[in-house]
Scaffold this motif. Structure first.
Motif, PDB file in Angstrom:
ATOM      1  N   GLY A  58       0.828  -1.209   0.000  1.00 21.30           N
ATOM      2  CA  GLY A  58       0.000   0.000   0.000  1.00 21.30           C
ATOM      3  C   GLY A  58       0.858   1.252   0.000  1.00 21.30           C
ATOM      4  N   LYS A  59       1.837   1.271   0.894  1.00 19.77           N
ATOM      5  CA  LYS A  59       2.718   2.428   1.022  1.00 19.77           C
ATOM      6  C   LYS A  59       3.537   2.615  -0.263  1.00 19.77           C
ATOM      7  CE  LYS A  59       6.084   4.273   4.333  1.00 19.77           C
ATOM      8  NZ  LYS A  59       7.028   3.893   5.404  1.00 19.77           N
ATOM      9  N   THR A  60       4.011   1.486  -0.800  1.00 19.00           N
ATOM     10  CA  THR A  60       4.816   1.559  -2.017  1.00 19.00           C
ATOM     11  C   THR A  60       4.008   2.152  -3.169  1.00 19.00           C
ATOM     12  OG1 THR A  60       6.000  -0.425  -1.293  1.00 19.00           O
ATOM     13  CG2 THR A  60       6.264   0.206  -3.600  1.00 19.00           C
ATOM     14  N   TRP A  61       2.759   1.693  -3.313  1.00 19.78           N
ATOM     15  CA  TRP A  61       1.921   2.212  -4.402  1.00 19.78           C
ATOM     16  C   TRP A  61       1.621   3.693  -4.209  1.00 19.78           C
ATOM     17  CZ3 TRP A  61       0.988   1.207  -9.166  1.00 19.78           C
ATOM     18  CH2 TRP A  61      -0.049   1.889  -9.818  1.00 19.78           C
ATOM     19  N   GLU A  62       1.369   4.083  -2.968  1.00 17.09           N
ATOM     20  CA  GLU A  62       1.088   5.488  -2.665  1.00 17.09           C
ATOM     21  C   GLU A  62       2.259   6.369  -3.118  1.00 17.09           C
ATOM     22  OE1 GLU A  62      -1.450   7.154  -1.724  1.00 17.09           O
ATOM     23  OE2 GLU A  62      -0.354   9.049  -1.464  1.00 17.09           O
ATOM     24  N   ILE A  63       3.475   5.939  -2.794  1.00 17.54           N
ATOM     25  CA  ILE A  63       4.664   6.713  -3.164  1.00 17.54           C
ATOM     26  C   ILE A  63       4.859   6.688  -4.686  1.00 17.54           C
ATOM     27  CG2 ILE A  63       7.185   6.850  -2.960  1.00 17.54           C
ATOM     28  CD1 ILE A  63       6.856   5.645  -0.128  1.00 17.54           C
ATOM     29  N   LEU A  64       4.646   5.527  -5.277  1.00 19.01           N
ATOM     30  CA  LEU A  64       4.825   5.373  -6.717  1.00 19.01           C
ATOM     31  C   LEU A  64       3.949   6.355  -7.506  1.00 19.01           C
ATOM     32  CD1 LEU A  64       5.198   1.977  -8.513  1.00 19.01           C
ATOM     33  CD2 LEU A  64       3.696   3.705  -9.499  1.00 19.01           C
ATOM     34  N   LEU A 102      -1.574  -0.626 -14.377  1.00 24.02           N
ATOM     35  CA  LEU A 102      -0.326  -0.847 -13.648  1.00 24.02           C
ATOM     36  C   LEU A 102      -0.622  -1.292 -12.214  1.00 24.02           C
ATOM     37  CD1 LEU A 102       2.775  -0.636 -13.926  1.00 24.02           C
ATOM     38  CD2 LEU A 102       2.620   1.717 -13.078  1.00 24.02           C
ATOM     39  N   HIS A 103      -1.645  -0.684 -11.641  1.00 25.78           N
ATOM     40  CA  HIS A 103      -2.002  -1.015 -10.252  1.00 25.78           C
ATOM     41  C   HIS A 103      -2.429  -2.484 -10.129  1.00 25.78           C
ATOM     42  CE1 HIS A 103      -4.183   0.285  -6.302  1.00 25.78           C
ATOM     43  NE2 HIS A 103      -3.099  -0.413  -6.077  1.00 25.78           N
ATOM     44  N   GLU A 104      -3.204  -2.937 -11.087  1.00 27.26           N
ATOM     45  CA  GLU A 104      -3.646  -4.343 -11.067  1.00 27.26           C
ATOM     46  C   GLU A 104      -2.441  -5.290 -11.090  1.00 27.26           C
ATOM     47  OE1 GLU A 104      -6.682  -5.494 -10.466  1.00 27.26           O
ATOM     48  OE2 GLU A 104      -7.119  -3.350 -10.234  1.00 27.26           O
ATOM     49  N   ILE A 105      -1.529  -5.009 -12.024  1.00 26.33           N
ATOM     50  CA  ILE A 105      -0.340  -5.870 -12.143  1.00 26.33           C
ATOM     51  C   ILE A 105       0.532  -5.754 -10.888  1.00 26.33           C
ATOM     52  CG2 ILE A 105       1.731  -6.362 -13.500  1.00 26.33           C
ATOM     53  CD1 ILE A 105       0.270  -5.143 -15.928  1.00 26.33           C
ATOM     54  N   PHE A 106       0.662  -4.507 -10.408  1.00 29.10           N
ATOM     55  CA  PHE A 106       1.487  -4.264  -9.220  1.00 29.10           C
ATOM     56  C   PHE A 106       0.984  -5.075  -8.033  1.00 29.10           C
ATOM     57  CE2 PHE A 106       2.042  -2.007  -5.201  1.00 29.10           C
ATOM     58  CZ  PHE A 106       3.423  -1.867  -5.153  1.00 29.10           C
ATOM     59  N   LYS A 107      -0.341  -5.071  -7.856  1.00 24.74           N
ATOM     60  CA  LYS A 107      -0.923  -5.785  -6.703  1.00 24.74           C
ATOM     61  C   LYS A 107      -0.570  -7.269  -6.770  1.00 24.74           C
ATOM     62  CE  LYS A 107      -5.083  -3.938  -7.095  1.00 24.74           C
ATOM     63  NZ  LYS A 107      -6.505  -3.554  -6.864  1.00 24.74           N
TER      64      LYS A 107
END
Lengths: 346, 346
Positions: free
Chosen positions: B299-305, B337-342
């Motif tokens: 979660g934190k990583t995606w927020e920063i990304l 990207l979010h889907e793949i990232f998760k």
């Protein structure tokens, strides 16, 4: 948006467009609302709140004392919160403090966003917003940190001047008189024939004068963007002026007016500038209600002056008048300058 | 000082000279002692104090957590105290933190001083000090503030590597593997045939590899200094990598290694990058003791990304491999990207 009242200047392929005498709302033909963030100060915002409605706007504190890193940090934090990205366009709307700091932040945020200015004071219209110098003060040292980067446009809506207080007019005319002194004796004569009140009551006359000053400054800056030659002339009155400004916290215009009066005296001593011409400059400054007598703490002023960016080693580039409308840069030993300074400041 | 071991790169008339395999003391033939200020960090200073004797030196705190505005402010205050003026030359001696921040301060102090670098880590030698990107972090956002401005020289004294701890070597090889992945399949094969230990025990082999990497990066940057095209490829592994680095405060090399492993998977999904090739990249990363498993808070990583500079609107430029030694930039919808990232981060 290019019309008769547009001037364009070309900096190695990068164009700066000046839109003169237009309505602020025309900004919507220049930038896209959905990726533009406006930066203004609390004074401009209070007086022209309607102009910013439905615009993403960052409002900073007014005054030179807030042109510092802390204010830059606050703008950067707000840009993050507003999700500013590389496609974001920054528009600084205000006087010199707003254009200096918003141009600076735009130049360093994500290593540089696109930006433009809507100057709202005489000073910003003819000087601060023109030429790509931007930056902040560090303690008592003016513009110690910054970069040179041109805005993409300058939009001139003279109705902002309707809300400019008298001292704002006086302040701005110091830079106009500077331009006349170093580059344009016929503008000098034109200023002699007119008065602040005449300009304040004629938007047309003021518009003409502003356009002429913008063009004069761009002509100088285009030839020498990075100040290795002719651009140095624009520092006339600014070496002693900046030091006074920070030693005594008076307005920029007042300080450089005193600085120009002092530089006239130094021009007399070192450059044969005639005393009759010197008197004419001093008379014109007074005519536009600007102070000419040195009134700061001499020790403190000299201490600050020694940190001027124009000092290199034990010498300093100093602008002297040859005659009204013609100036040149002289490298003066700090020791010699100090002797003359003490005399003038006593 | 130009010799066989010198490479020069020309950025629209401004030259960057790389002096390879020379002794630090040769700096005195490049800059003048009396107008040069060195910036280094406490680690380098402690290990190489004798190199700085009789040199005007500013020592900053070590570590990425100090690559911020506060540290920049402290350097600026010290420059004022040292009476730095427009003739002052700045030399940053250290790893990427030192070269990034000293290049940044040099670019904004008095609107830009001349500067050069002596990189002391593998990472700085092949990447951070090369290419003119400089800047600081703002909170968790890496390099959010900065400018692009080339140093005048890079001086390579490989004896600095004798005091580089093992993790510094590992860290640096992440960027070397990145270069191989995006641009040079024969370098990739060369890395496969060797090992960290071999490089650590042969200054000659390491010197060759470094020079090759510097030349590879300059070739990319010369074509696209302002990252509108090919330079973007250098961000391979850095989008997810930077976000991990800040979410979990691991080293840059470790973070981008995990980022590259993730980017290989994404390349497989979106770009037909073959799984056999992907395994080879992951194997090489492991061979150089680099981590490849996602280990940060998703979660934190995606927020920063989402605050990455490469994001614009609801899309992000993302570097995908076509095959080993060949990469391309793809504009990916954030949602996709979010889907793949998760999936990858779970």
């Amino acid at each position: 948006m290019v019309s008769d009242s547009t001037l364009q200047y070309n900096f190695s392929g990068k164009k700066v467009s000046c839109f003169f005498d237009v309505d602020f709302e025309l900004i919507d033909t220049v930038v896209k609302k959905d990726n533009t963030i406006f930066i203004t100060d609390e004074n401009v915002y209070a007086l022209h709140r309607e102009k910013f409605s439905e615009r993403s706007t960052i409002v900073i504190q007014s005054g030179e004392e807030h042109k510092n890193q802390q204010a830059a940090n606050e703008i950067i934090d707000q840009l993050i919160n507003l999700h500013a990205d590389r496609k974001t366009f920054i528009v600084g709307v205000g006087g010199g403090v707003v254009t200096d700091i918003s141009g600076y932040v735009a130049s360093v945020y994500m290593r540089g966003l696109r930006f433009g200015f809507v100057p709202t004071t005489i000073l910003a219209m003819v000087d601060a917003a023109v030429g790509g110098k931007n930056g902040i003060d560090v303690g008592v040292y003016k513009n110690l940190v910054g970069v040179i980067r041109q805005p993409e446009f300058l939009l001139y809506d003279y109705t902002f001047l309707d809300t400019l207080p008298d001292e704002g007019w006086v302040n701005g005319f110091a830079e106009i008189i500077k331009h006349a002194c170093i580059k344009d004796k016929s503008m000098f004569a034109f200023l002699e024939q007119n008065s602040l009140m005449k300009f304040q009551s004629s938007a047309e006359l003021t518009g003409l004068l502003i356009k002429q000053n913008v063009d004069l400054k761009f002509t100088v800056v285009l030839k020498d963007e990075h100040e290795t030659g002719d651009r140095k002339l624009l520092n006339f009155g600014h070496t002693i002026g900046h030091a006074i400004e920070n030693a005594s916290r008076i307005s920029h215009g007042s300080a450089i007016s005193i600085g120009m009066a002092a530089a006239c005296k130094i021009s007399g001593i070192l450059n044969g500038f005639k005393s009759g011409q010197s008197e004419k400059v001093i008379h014109l400054l007074k005519q536009y209600q600007l102070p000419v007598e040195f009134n700061a703490d001499p020790g403190k002023t000299w201490e600050i002056l020694q940190h001027d960016k124009k000092k290199a080693g034990n010498k300093m580039d100093f602008v002297l008048l040859n005659q009204i409308g013609d100036a040149s840069v002289h490298s003066i030993e700090m020791e010699q300058l100090h002797e003359i300074f003490k005399e003038i400041a006593s």
